[in-house]
Each structure stands twice: as structure tokens, then as C-alpha cells.
Scaffold this active site. Structure first.
Site, mmCIF file in Angstrom:
data_model
loop_
_atom_site.group_PDB
_atom_site.id
_atom_site.type_symbol
_atom_site.label_atom_id
_atom_site.label_comp_id
_atom_site.label_asym_id
_atom_site.label_seq_id
_atom_site.Cartn_x
_atom_site.Cartn_y
_atom_site.Cartn_z
ATOM 1 N N ARG A 1 -10.679 14.668 1.498
ATOM 2 C CA ARG A 1 -10.457 15.680 0.436
ATOM 3 C C ARG A 1 -9.339 15.207 -0.497
ATOM 4 O O ARG A 1 -8.154 15.184 -0.137
ATOM 5 C CB ARG A 1 -10.067 17.021 1.056
ATOM 6 N N HIS B 1 -15.586 11.542 -8.217
ATOM 7 C CA HIS B 1 -15.222 12.969 -8.110
ATOM 8 C C HIS B 1 -13.684 13.109 -8.054
ATOM 9 O O HIS B 1 -13.137 13.643 -7.083
ATOM 10 C CB HIS B 1 -15.864 13.498 -6.825
ATOM 11 N N ASP C 1 -16.617 25.472 -12.309
ATOM 12 C CA ASP C 1 -17.490 24.457 -11.714
ATOM 13 C C ASP C 1 -18.600 24.182 -12.735
ATOM 14 O O ASP C 1 -19.661 24.784 -12.698
ATOM 15 C CB ASP C 1 -18.082 24.970 -10.394
ATOM 16 N N GLU D 1 -14.523 14.953 -13.278
ATOM 17 C CA GLU D 1 -15.368 13.953 -12.619
ATOM 18 C C GLU D 1 -16.229 13.211 -13.637
ATOM 19 O O GLU D 1 -16.752 13.817 -14.577
ATOM 20 C CB GLU D 1 -16.258 14.658 -11.600
ATOM 21 N N ARG E 1 -19.673 8.249 0.384
ATOM 22 C CA ARG E 1 -18.255 8.612 0.593
ATOM 23 C C ARG E 1 -17.897 8.780 2.065
ATOM 24 O O ARG E 1 -16.737 8.916 2.409
ATOM 25 C CB ARG E 1 -17.916 9.885 -0.186
HETATM 26 O O1 TA6 Z 1 -18.205 18.600 -8.246
HETATM 27 C C1 TA6 Z 1 -18.061 19.970 -7.991
HETATM 28 C C2 TA6 Z 1 -18.633 20.273 -6.615
HETATM 29 O O2 TA6 Z 1 -19.995 19.928 -6.549
HETATM 30 C C3 TA6 Z 1 -18.404 21.740 -6.309
HETATM 31 O O3 TA6 Z 1 -19.598 22.493 -6.457
HETATM 32 C C4 TA6 Z 1 -17.878 21.728 -4.877
HETATM 33 O O4 TA6 Z 1 -18.938 21.709 -3.957
HETATM 34 C C5 TA6 Z 1 -17.096 20.420 -4.903
HETATM 35 O O5 TA6 Z 1 -17.956 19.525 -5.603
HETATM 36 C C6 TA6 Z 1 -16.627 19.922 -3.567
HETATM 37 O O6 TA6 Z 1 -17.707 19.427 -2.839
HETATM 38 P P1 TA6 Z 1 -17.418 18.726 -1.399
HETATM 39 O O7 TA6 Z 1 -18.768 18.336 -0.885
HETATM 40 O O8 TA6 Z 1 -16.527 17.543 -1.641
HETATM 41 O O9 TA6 Z 1 -16.709 19.769 -0.575
#
Ligand code: TA6
Length: 297
Positions: free
Chosen positions: A75, A166, A211, A270, A97
Site C-alpha cells: 500500500r 498507481h 475516484d 495515476e 504488483r
Molecule cells: O485507482 C483507483 C482504485 O481503482 C480505487 O477504485 C481503489 O480500488 C484503489 O484503486 C485501490 O485499489 P487496491 O486494489 O490497491 O486496494
């Protein structure tokens, strides 16, 4: 299995590139440019977890509750999304990832340190996604940070893929942050079932959960951080879309690897290839790149 000592021996770039076992005992590279910028990249997910410069300090947010373990995604930092963005037939945001990449090459080029990692299709990936590929992720650290993803179709049948970097950019306080360059852009709002919207604000301020996938967004964006007196300029090629995400306080509670209030300290801007997945014929390749540069303001 690559080890810190074997890699240090193989690449011998002295203090510009060292390897050690990082969080969770996972293998990581530590880069230092001639100008004093630093970055860290884990073999796990080819995940950049830190990028800092002498004048700005740390520029990426890494959750203090991040999990560093096989099969999990870290994260924060720069999660590498491939071959799928978001939910779908594969695990959300794909398997790249949470896969172990190999450090493939490393060199100095002037003041830059350049490190590449590779991920090749395997029996494991084919169980999820039955295609042959070779992905090469190249991180260049110098006056800026560049990350480029090259995907090659090493099989005999065409495939389509999505990808994204991301990136969790660290901010002093989300309430004192603005994103420039999105005005007039068409976006899909993930908070309203991907209803279409047009970005009417310039700059974009984030005052609640956001989002949004901006389709065919401008390839130059800027994040200004009033509290930390700095700006981060982002330039991309091969990532036609951009995503802006912050879970805010309510949605944050659903993430066990985010601390309470963590949402105040980052904004995800992103670089994405989402709206028009790339169809790659056998033997062809596609490269996407993001470059970020941080300046004191
Ligand atoms: O990029 C935005 C997103 O798709 C959100 O909808 C949220 O799900 C975020 O990514 C985090 O996703 P993750 O799978 O890393 O928890």
C-alpha cells in the site's frame, strides 16, 4: 532466487546501487543519484516504495500499515498495474504488483542511475492469464524519476492488456493540494457507477472521496502542495488516461493497510492505460512511460 550479495557483485555500482533485504525480508534495491536523489525498488511487484530528493524530501506515501508479503500488494509507493486495471476477470489491478520480478540490468548514465526489472509469463501467470509475455520495468533516478513499462508479446497469439502506475504521491495535507491539467477532461466517476462527467474545476481540489478515470487526459499534470511548499510535475507517454483517487475518511476504514487519517497524507494521481486496452500481436511490444519531477514552490 536473487540475493543482495549476488546482485551487488553483479552490478557493482557502489553507493549508487545497493541491495538488501527490506521489509518482510523482501529483496530491495536502493538507488542514489549523483545529485543525492534516492529511490527504493522491491523485487516484489517491481514496487517503487520511496523517491526523495535533497530539496524536497520524500515524495511518495508509503502506508505505515503496508503489508510486505508474498501475494500481497504494497500500500503506497508506485503499485505497478498489469495486465488489468481495476476489477475484472483477474485479481483487481492484475497480478504484476504481487509477483516477484527479477533485477535484470543496472547502469549509471551521467548523473542518472537506471535499473530494470523483468517479469516473464510462467505457469503461475498462465493459470490467471493464458498469454506469453515479457514485461520490462525501467526506473531512472536523477533530477527526476522516470518509470517505463515495456510489454512484449512473446507468444504466438495476440493479447490485449491495460496497465497503470498507481502512484501515491505524499502530500502535507490533502486539503491543501491542487491538481492542474485536468480541466475540461471527460472522466468516468467510479463513485457513481462510472457515470460520465466533465472536469469543470481548474485546479482540481480534493475535499471528499474521489475516484475518477480521466480518459485521454493531457499528458502533463501538476500537483501543487501548499503545506509542503512543493509541486510535482508529471509527464507521460503511452499512458493516455489519468486516475485521481483518494478514499477519504469513510472508505479508508475498509483498508486494513491504511491507518486512520492516512488519506490526509496522499493523493493518487495515476498514469493509466485503461479506456483503450492495447492489442498486441505476436512479437510486438508497447512501451509506456511516466516522468515526475519535484520542485520547491
Ligand atoms: O485507482 C483507483 C482504485 O481503482 C480505487 O477504485 C481503489 O480500488 C484503489 O484503486 C485501490 O485499489 P487496491 O486494489 O490497491 O486496494
Amino acid at each position: 532466487m536473487q540475493t543482495p550479495d549476488a546482485l551487488s557483485e553483479k552490478f557493482h555500482l557502489g553507493d549508487n546501487l545497493r541491495f538488501e533485504q527490506g521489509n518482510g525480508g523482501l529483496l530491495k534495491a536502493m538507488l542514489r543519484s549523483a545529485g543525492g536523489a534516492t529511490a527504493e525498488i522491491y523485487a516484489h511487484g517491481a514496487h517503487v516504495t520511496s523517491w526523495a530528493t535533497p530539496s524536497t524530501g520524500e515524495l511518495l506515501y508509503l502506508s505505515p500499515s503496508a503489508v510486505f508479503a508474498p501475494g500481497k500488494s504494497i500500500r503506497g509507493g508506485i503499485p505497478l498495474v498489469f495486465p488489468q486495471f481495476g476489477p475484472g476477470a483477474l485479481p483487481s489491478h492484475g497480478f504484476a504488483r504481487s509477483s516477484v520480478w527479477s533485477f535484470d540490468s543496472a547502469r549509471k548514465d551521467g548523473a542518472n542511475v537506471i535499473v530494470s526489472l523483468t517479469l516473464e509469463s510462467s505457469a503461475e501467470t498462465r493459470k490467471l492469464w493464458d498469454h506469453e509475455f515479457r514485461a520490462t520495468y525501467t526506473v531512472t533516478l536523477g533530477a527526476s524519476l522516470s518509470a517505463s513499462l515495456r510489454v512484449e508479446n512473446s507468444g504466438v497469439t495476440a493479447f490485449s492488456f491495460q496497465s497503470a502506475l498507481h502512484t501515491y504521491f505524499r502530500v502535507g495535507d490533502i486539503g491543501q493540494v491542487a491538481v492542474r491539467g485536468l480541466q475540461g477532461g471527460l472522466y468516468l466517476d467510479n463513485l457513481t457507477g462510472r457515470q460520465v462527467g466533465i472536469e469543470s474545476t481548474q485546479p482540481l481540489a480534493v475535499k471528499s472521496e474521489i475516484d475518477r478515470v480521466y480518459l485521454r487526459s493531457p499528458q502533463k499534470l501538476e500537483i501543487t502542495d501548499e503545506k509542503l511548499h512543493r509541486s510535482i510535475r508529471i509527464e507521460t507517454s503511452g499512458f493516455p488516461d489519468a486516475v485521481v483517487w483518494n478514499p477519504w475518511s469513510e472508505k479508508e476504514k475498509g483498508f486494513s493497510d491504511l491507518p486512520a487519517g492516512g488519506h490526509r497524507e496522499f493523493i493518487c494521481v495515476e498514469s493509466a492505460l485503461f479506456g483503450a486496452p492495447v492489442r498486441l500481436p505476436s512479437g510486438e511490444s508497447h512501451t509506456s512511460m511516466m516522468t515526475a519531477i519535484a520542485v520547491r514552490s
